[in-house]
Write a protein that holds these residues in place. Structure first.
Motif, short mmCIF file in Angstrom:
data_model
loop_
_atom_site.label_atom_id
_atom_site.label_comp_id
_atom_site.label_asym_id
_atom_site.label_seq_id
_atom_site.Cartn_x
_atom_site.Cartn_y
_atom_site.Cartn_z
N LEU A 1 -9.57 -2.59 -14.18
CA LEU A 1 -10.74 -3.13 -13.49
C LEU A 1 -11.92 -2.15 -13.55
N MET A 2 -11.60 -0.86 -13.54
CA MET A 2 -12.65 0.14 -13.68
C MET A 2 -13.31 0.03 -15.05
N MET B 1 -0.64 -0.40 -8.18
CA MET B 1 -2.07 -0.32 -7.88
C MET B 1 -2.83 0.30 -9.05
N MET B 2 -2.25 1.36 -9.63
CA MET B 2 -2.88 2.03 -10.77
C MET B 2 -2.99 1.08 -11.96
N TRP C 1 -3.53 -2.00 -11.99
CA TRP C 1 -4.64 -2.94 -11.83
C TRP C 1 -5.98 -2.23 -11.70
N MET C 2 -6.01 -1.09 -11.02
CA MET C 2 -7.27 -0.42 -10.74
C MET C 2 -7.93 0.13 -12.00
N MET C 3 -7.15 0.76 -12.88
CA MET C 3 -7.73 1.36 -14.09
C MET C 3 -8.39 0.33 -15.00
N SER D 1 2.30 2.50 -5.77
CA SER D 1 1.21 3.29 -6.33
C SER D 1 1.01 2.97 -7.81
N THR E 1 -10.77 -4.59 -21.20
CA THR E 1 -9.98 -4.66 -19.96
C THR E 1 -8.54 -5.08 -20.26
#
Length: 329
Positions: A270-271, A263-264, A266-268, A260, A218
């Motif tokens: 976390l995925m 957000m990307m 953090w989102m990637m 955007s 991560t």
């Protein structure tokens, strides 16, 4: 050989080659990631170039937004004209960025079913082998989907090997124990947040190391996502534009594009954290190696694309001056 095995055969061959040569599953996965990154390099470069071209148009698109924001149809038309004029494909960066996903999925299938893909044993025989081991009182852990993977590691125990050979004698010559040990961590296991519950079965370091791998993945993916976005922005903007943007950022609310990107960023990662605690640790090793390769790839891209971007900027400025001259005439 079924259709899936035909599709996966190049990946199986590559992973098997590295494993047989080095005798380490972890090293095989790392080298697999390096080779995949090298093969996809030209496609990734093309995608990077498209993304930077899109970033370079952000200023003009914001002007169009202010001018035609209330008229969505006219705005979309003008944006399309802008793309055509600047020779930019808005989907260029996105399309190429999806290429690693099918490879990730293919590798997951291979990792999850090593007896089928690495040993060449059919599904029915694998099922019989797992049942024979279970009936003998040998316990598997976690998700049933990964019992075959665990069995491939258990075969290093001679008693388990003999039991499986008796259960599937027709494929006894194909059976081989896979060395999943990587610096004391069993890559056939799925990491868990409650690592202390596995001290008895995996050992203290084995359980803690397994817990730490998804966190490391991560962190690496957060690093490379942030690095990639920053390098895209730096290539797309001149040093003067960057100074103006930093000054403006203190006074204005972030644009939708910037929001955007945040957000990307953090989102990637976390995925990947979710992947890490639901998939075998071998997948984590691949994802960590892939993240490190991507950072190196981005650094190379920056050197390759710097001259190209400067040339594109000069051409864009020339087109803009020509358009102004035509309007003034």
């Amino acid at each position: 050989m079924d259709f899936a095995q035909i599709i996966l055969s190049p990946f199986v061959w590559l992973l098997t080659f590295f494993y047989n040569f080095f005798g380490s599953y972890g090293i095989a996965l790392i080298l697999f990631a390096v080779v995949v990154k090298l093969i996809l390099f030209p496609f990734a470069l093309k995608g990077k170039r498209s993304m930077i071209q899109m970033n370079m148009l952000q200023g003009k698109m914001q002007k169009l937004q202010k001018q035609y924001g209330r008229d969505r149809e006219r705005y979309n038309l003008e944006v399309q004209k802008l793309y055509e004029r600047e020779k930019v494909n808005p989907m260029g960066g996105c399309l190429w960025s999806f290429l690693p996903l099918p490879i990730l999925m293919a590798l997951y299938v291979i990792i999850r079913r090593p007896m089928i893909y690495l040993m060449g044993i059919p599904d029915a025989a694998v099922t019989a082998a797992v049942k024979a081991v279970t009936d003998a009182g040998i316990a598997f852990t976690g998700n049933q989907a990964y019992h075959e993977l665990q069995l491939a590691g258990m075969l290093k125990d001679s008693s388990v090997m003999d039991l499986v050979k008796s259960a599937i004698p027709d494929y006894a010559d194909k059976l081989s124990a896979i060395n999943f040990n990587f610096f004391g961590i069993d890559l056939s296991q799925v990491p868990t947040l409650k690592f202390w519950t596995r001290f008895d079965t995996l050992g203290t370091w084995g359980a803690i190391g397994l817990f730490l791998i998804p966190l490391a993945v991560t962190a690496l993916n957060f690093w490379y996502t942030k690095y990639s976005m920053k390098s895209n922005q730096n290539l797309a903007e001149s040093s003067e534009e960057q100074k103006k943007k930093k000054k403006k950022a203190k006074e204005e609310v972030k644009s939708s594009q910037e929001r955007s990107n945040q957000m990307m960023m953090w989102m990637m990662p976390l995925m990947y954290l979710w992947f890490g605690y639901t998939m075998p640790a071998g997948m984590c090793i691949y994802m960590a190696a892939n993240a490190l390769c991507t950072v190196g790839q981005e650094a190379i891209f920056n050197k390759i694309l710097r001259k190209d971007i400067d040339k594109m900027k000069a051409e864009a400025a020339e087109r803009e001056e020509t358009e102004k001259a035509e309007l003034a005439a």
